[in-house]
Design a protein around this motif. Sequence first.
Motif, PDB file in Angstrom:
ATOM      1  N   UNK A   1       0.872  -1.293   0.053  1.00 42.44           N
ATOM      2  CA  UNK A   1       0.010   0.154   0.073  1.00 42.44           C
ATOM      3  C   UNK A   1       0.622   1.329  -0.106  1.00 42.44           C
ATOM      4  N   UNK A   2       1.962   1.212   0.731  1.00 42.73           N
ATOM      5  CA  UNK A   2       2.685   2.484   0.617  1.00 42.73           C
ATOM      6  C   UNK A   2       3.429   2.481  -0.771  1.00 42.73           C
ATOM      7  N   UNK A   3       3.997   1.614  -1.286  1.00 42.12           N
ATOM      8  CA  UNK A   3       4.344   1.494  -2.615  1.00 42.12           C
ATOM      9  C   UNK A   3       3.240   2.154  -3.615  1.00 42.12           C
ATOM     10  N   UNK A   4       2.213   1.603  -3.575  1.00 44.44           N
ATOM     11  CA  UNK A   4       1.157   2.161  -4.451  1.00 44.44           C
ATOM     12  C   UNK A   4       0.961   3.812  -4.026  1.00 44.44           C
ATOM     13  N   UNK A   5       0.662   4.255  -2.990  1.00 45.54           N
ATOM     14  CA  UNK A   5       0.639   5.327  -2.323  1.00 45.54           C
ATOM     15  C   UNK A   5       1.728   6.278  -2.935  1.00 45.54           C
ATOM     16  N   UNK A   6       3.043   6.064  -2.903  1.00 43.67           N
ATOM     17  CA  UNK A   6       3.925   6.826  -3.303  1.00 43.67           C
ATOM     18  C   UNK A   6       4.005   7.101  -5.139  1.00 43.67           C
ATOM     19  N   UNK A   7       3.377   5.755  -5.649  1.00 47.15           N
ATOM     20  CA  UNK A   7       3.527   5.995  -7.266  1.00 47.15           C
ATOM     21  C   UNK A   7       2.264   6.735  -7.548  1.00 47.15           C
ATOM     22  N   UNK A   8       1.141   6.650  -6.707  1.00 46.77           N
ATOM     23  CA  UNK A   8       0.117   7.356  -7.144  1.00 46.77           C
ATOM     24  C   UNK A   8       0.179   8.938  -6.944  1.00 46.77           C
ATOM     25  N   UNK A   9       0.951   9.180  -5.793  1.00 45.12           N
ATOM     26  CA  UNK A   9       1.181  10.745  -5.712  1.00 45.12           C
ATOM     27  C   UNK A   9       2.137  11.224  -6.786  1.00 45.12           C
ATOM     28  N   UNK A  10       3.130  10.530  -7.253  1.00 39.93           N
ATOM     29  CA  UNK A  10       4.082  10.959  -8.252  1.00 39.93           C
ATOM     30  C   UNK A  10       3.310  10.974  -9.576  1.00 39.93           C
ATOM     31  N   UNK A  11       2.401  10.069  -9.857  1.00 41.39           N
ATOM     32  CA  UNK A  11       1.425  10.132 -11.253  1.00 41.39           C
ATOM     33  C   UNK A  11       0.474  11.304 -10.941  1.00 41.39           C
ATOM     34  N   UNK A  12       0.149  11.546 -10.071  1.00 40.65           N
ATOM     35  CA  UNK A  12      -0.769  12.751  -9.791  1.00 40.65           C
ATOM     36  C   UNK A  12      -0.111  13.997  -9.923  1.00 40.65           C
ATOM     37  N   UNK A  13       1.200  14.059  -9.528  1.00 46.61           N
ATOM     38  CA  UNK A  13       1.975  15.499  -9.798  1.00 46.61           C
ATOM     39  C   UNK A  13       2.442  15.487 -11.263  1.00 46.61           C
ATOM     40  N   UNK A  14       2.675  14.265 -12.018  1.00 49.69           N
ATOM     41  CA  UNK A  14       3.170  14.531 -13.257  1.00 49.69           C
ATOM     42  C   UNK A  14       1.855  14.879 -14.177  1.00 49.69           C
ATOM     43  N   UNK A  15       0.605  14.353 -13.792  1.00 49.08           N
ATOM     44  CA  UNK A  15      -0.554  14.600 -14.634  1.00 49.08           C
ATOM     45  C   UNK A  15      -0.651  15.907 -14.491  1.00 49.08           C
ATOM     46  N   UNK A  16      -0.762  16.530 -13.076  1.00 48.07           N
ATOM     47  CA  UNK A  16      -1.146  17.981 -13.188  1.00 48.07           C
ATOM     48  C   UNK A  16       0.136  18.740 -13.772  1.00 48.07           C
ATOM     49  N   UNK A  17       1.041  18.336 -13.861  1.00 50.14           N
ATOM     50  CA  UNK A  17       1.931  19.151 -14.604  1.00 50.14           C
ATOM     51  C   UNK A  17       1.824  19.223 -15.976  1.00 50.14           C
ATOM     52  N   UNK A  18       1.516  18.095 -16.452  1.00 47.64           N
ATOM     53  CA  UNK A  18       1.022  17.801 -18.150  1.00 47.64           C
ATOM     54  C   UNK A  18      -0.153  18.569 -18.233  1.00 47.64           C
ATOM     55  N   UNK A  19      -1.051  18.615 -17.333  1.00 49.08           N
ATOM     56  CA  UNK A  19      -2.353  19.398 -17.663  1.00 49.08           C
ATOM     57  C   UNK A  19      -2.016  20.797 -17.711  1.00 49.08           C
ATOM     58  N   UNK A  20      -1.178  21.423 -16.804  1.00 52.61           N
ATOM     59  CA  UNK A  20      -0.852  22.651 -17.201  1.00 52.61           C
ATOM     60  C   UNK A  20      -0.166  23.148 -18.159  1.00 52.61           C
ATOM     61  N   UNK A  21       0.815  22.239 -18.734  1.00 52.97           N
ATOM     62  CA  UNK A  21       1.176  22.359 -20.007  1.00 52.97           C
ATOM     63  C   UNK A  21       0.393  22.339 -21.022  1.00 52.97           C
ATOM     64  N   UNK A  22      -0.599  21.383 -20.848  1.00 50.86           N
ATOM     65  CA  UNK A  22      -1.592  21.519 -22.143  1.00 50.86           C
ATOM     66  C   UNK A  22      -2.312  22.583 -22.307  1.00 50.86           C
ATOM     67  N   UNK A  23      -2.781  22.932 -21.067  1.00 53.80           N
ATOM     68  CA  UNK A  23      -3.547  24.132 -20.962  1.00 53.80           C
ATOM     69  C   UNK A  23      -2.986  25.395 -21.580  1.00 53.80           C
ATOM     70  N   UNK A  24      -1.570  25.603 -21.393  1.00 50.54           N
ATOM     71  CA  UNK A  24      -0.802  26.629 -21.839  1.00 50.54           C
ATOM     72  C   UNK A  24      -0.729  26.414 -23.270  1.00 50.54           C
ATOM     73  N   UNK A  25      -0.506  25.549 -23.811  1.00 49.79           N
ATOM     74  CA  UNK A  25      -0.342  24.884 -25.266  1.00 49.79           C
ATOM     75  C   UNK A  25      -1.755  25.248 -25.810  1.00 49.79           C
ATOM     76  N   UNK A  26      -3.006  24.990 -25.194  1.00 47.83           N
ATOM     77  CA  UNK A  26      -4.139  25.463 -25.932  1.00 47.83           C
ATOM     78  C   UNK A  26      -4.463  26.612 -26.127  1.00 47.83           C
TER      79      UNK A  26
END
Length: 202
Positions: free
Chosen positions: A141-166
Motif C-alpha cells: 500500500x505504501x508503494x502504491x501511494x508513492x506511485x499514485x502521488x508521483x503520477x498525480x503530480x506528473x498529470x497535474x504538471x502535464x495538464x498545466x502544460x496542455x492548458x498553456x499549449x491550448x
Amino acid sequence: MAKISEFLVVVLVIFAFLLLLGGVGIYLLVKLGKKAAVKAKQASTRLATHVNAMGTGDAAEVERLRLDLRREVSLTRQAVEQAQREGWGLGDLPRLLADLQAQADVHDAQLGMYAQQRRLSPYVDHATLDRLRQHQAKLTAMCARIRADLLSDQVQHTGSGIADLTSRTDLEIEARRSAPVDPLEQIDELYRRSMEERNDRP
C-alpha cells in the motif's frame, strides 16, 4: 660479455613485466568471478521463487507474496528514479524509498524463511502467516501511494502544460484569421462594381 648481460637484463625485465600483467589479470578474473557468483546466486534465488510460486498451498502463496512485493518495490523505485531524472522536487522521498526497500528486503527474507519452513514441516503457524500478510499489505500500500502521488503530480504538471499549449494555439489561430470586413464597406464595394459595369456597357 656486456652484450649478454644486457640481453639477460632485458629478458628479465620483460619477464617481470609479463608476471606483473599476469598477476593483475588473475586478480581481475577473481574479482569478476566473485561478482558473477553473486549474480548467479541472486538469479537462482529468483528462479527458485518463481518455480515455488507456481505450486499450491501456503508455501506457494508466500512465494507469490514475495514476487508481488518485489514487483511493487521495483515499480516504485522506477517511478522515483524517473521523477528524479525529470527534475521533480521529491523532498525526502528518495530516502523514504531506500528505507522502504530495506524493510521490504527484511520482509522478503521473513517470507522466504516461512515458505521454506512450510515446505519442510507439516506444522503450520497461522498467526505468523497472518502477520506476514498484514505487513505485506502495508508495504504494498505504501508503494502504491508513492506511485499514485508521483503520477498525480506528473498529470497535474502535464495538464498545466496542455492548458498553456491550448491557449497559445487559440491565440495563434485567432491571429491568423483575417480581420472581419465591415458590411458598409462591402456594400460600397458592390455599388462601385455595379457602377463600373454600367459604365463599361456600350
